[in-house]
Scaffold this motif. Structure first.
Motif, PDB file in Angstrom:
ATOM      1  N   ASP A 108       0.823  -2.448  -1.257  1.00  0.00           N
ATOM      2  CA  ASP A 108       1.485  -3.564  -0.572  1.00  0.00           C
ATOM      3  C   ASP A 108       2.562  -4.191  -1.455  1.00  0.00           C
ATOM      4  OD1 ASP A 108      -0.146  -3.169   1.600  1.00  0.00           O
ATOM      5  OD2 ASP A 108      -1.428  -4.906   1.243  1.00  0.00           O
ATOM      6  N   TYR A 109       2.246  -4.366  -2.726  1.00  0.00           N
ATOM      7  CA  TYR A 109       3.227  -4.955  -3.650  1.00  0.00           C
ATOM      8  C   TYR A 109       4.443  -4.049  -3.757  1.00  0.00           C
ATOM      9  CZ  TYR A 109       5.548  -6.232  -7.956  1.00  0.00           C
ATOM     10  OH  TYR A 109       6.510  -6.570  -8.883  1.00  0.00           O
TER      11      TYR A 109
ATOM     12  N   ARG B 167       5.613  -1.723  -1.763  1.00  0.00           N
ATOM     13  CA  ARG B 167       6.395  -1.678  -0.519  1.00  0.00           C
ATOM     14  C   ARG B 167       7.253  -2.949  -0.387  1.00  0.00           C
ATOM     15  NH1 ARG B 167       1.294   0.199   2.002  1.00  0.00           N
ATOM     16  NH2 ARG B 167       1.481   2.437   2.369  1.00  0.00           N
ATOM     17  N   ARG B 168       6.627  -4.074  -0.713  1.00  0.00           N
ATOM     18  CA  ARG B 168       7.319  -5.356  -0.543  1.00  0.00           C
ATOM     19  C   ARG B 168       8.544  -5.450  -1.451  1.00  0.00           C
ATOM     20  NH1 ARG B 168       5.191  -9.653  -3.285  1.00  0.00           N
ATOM     21  NH2 ARG B 168       3.112  -8.735  -3.039  1.00  0.00           N
TER      22      ARG B 168
ATOM     23  N   GLU C 299      11.524  -3.092  -0.374  1.00  0.00           N
ATOM     24  CA  GLU C 299      12.165  -3.245   0.939  1.00  0.00           C
ATOM     25  C   GLU C 299      13.638  -3.626   0.802  1.00  0.00           C
ATOM     26  OE1 GLU C 299       9.850  -6.168   2.976  1.00  0.00           O
ATOM     27  OE2 GLU C 299       8.351  -4.717   3.635  1.00  0.00           O
TER      28      GLU C 299
END
Length: 208
Positions: free
Chosen positions: A201-202, A204-205, A208
């Protein structure tokens, strides 16, 4: 892909994971394993999960065994030699993925090694530090880490908790995101899937 790369004390055993077929790597990371004298290898579960999280987020990921572990040549150094091994792994990955941002990370002893290298090697653009062992080793060089990154701690870790990090190093770089996995010990037993998810999650964030 399993391979051997040239290291300062001989060949280093390594495994390279690429993103899903047809996906161009958005960054490339080396992930380091826990202490060689206590059974740490590149296949340690927390290392595997950290690397998988990064791969799922679109990174090319290299795991390797420090000198003297598995098929890696040489003997444990403990006085900077393992940091040199990481430097060699970064050299290899930089050649393999030219122009792609380089990350460094690791679990426990491996996170300490990654943080030290980040404090002196500005090629490293981001760090992922899992179970950073602030209560077990001198980790004061974390103050010199100017890169952003993720620090994931276990709440019941005898080698250091999030509270220990904040107490010992209140002046950390503002770009270091601190997270804690509640109810987990040093090896994230029963929580390795959550560790993988947090890392993915980190990554990907921030990509982006």
């Amino acid at each position: 892909m399993d391979l051997l790369i040239a290291g300062p004390a001989g060949q280093l055993q390594a495994t390279l994971w690429s993103p899903a077929k047809g996906v161009s790597a958005r960054a490339a990371a080396v992930v380091c394993h826990p202490h060689p004298l206590f059974g740490g290898t590149m296949n340690s579960t927390a290392v595997f999960r950290t690397a998988r999280g990064l791969q799922l987020a679109g990174l090319q990921v290299l795991r390797f065994n420090f000198r003297g572990v598995g098929q890696s040549e040489g003997t444990h150094d403990g006085h900077g030699g393992e940091a040199d091994d990481l430097g060699a792994a970064l050299d290899w990955l930089e050649r393999e993925s030219p122009g792609v941002p380089l990350w460094a990370g690791g679990f426990s002893f491996g996170s300490r090694t990654a943080a030290y290298c980040a404090s002196v090697d500005r090629r490293i653009e981001r760090v992922v530090l899992v179970a950073f062992p602030v209560a077990a080793f001198d980790c004061s060089f974390i103050r010199e880490v100017a890169q952003p990154g993720l620090v994931v701690m276990a709440s019941n870790d005898e080698y250091g908790t999030l509270a220990d990090v904040r107490r010992l190093f209140p002046d950390l770089h503002g770009g270091l995101e601190l997270q804690e996995v509640a109810g987990s010990g040093h090896f994230f037993e029963g929580h390795t899937a959550e560790l993988q998810r947090r890392v993915a999650d980190y990554a990907r964030r921030v990509l982006e």
